[in-house]
Motif scaffolding. Sequence first.
Motif: not given
Length: 136
Positions: A80, A83, A100-101
């Motif tokens: 995570a 990212r 986005e996540l």
Amino acid sequence: MKYLLGDVPIAIVSGFGDVAIMEAGRVLGAQGFLSKTQPLDWLADMVDRMPAGEHIFPPQSANAHEIESAQARLETLSVAQRRVLLALTQGHLNKQITLELDVSIATIKAHLTAMFRKLGVLNRTKRCCQFSHCSE
């Protein structure tokens, strides 16, 4: 490497100055590591020196240690966090990263805090001196 070709010197020619590749080549018996980014006349001169037994490798510097240290710190990041870091490298703001996540702003802020601590930076743009020699 020499055991296969006798006395023929082997050189690694690369467009990347990867410290790990340079060291692997040195350990495996390469005569040199040449960068494609160097001028052609310099490369030709270095190739001419190798049959005489000269080893041609860039000098190991403090930068090599810093690169290895930075790589080790990057490997401590969770998936995570990686990212989020990738989104940061693309210039995204926290709100853009949340969309986005598909996570909350609090989650992004927690990831950023943990990442900055692991990477030895104060914020998105300023490095701290915890891990390397600097004058800040």
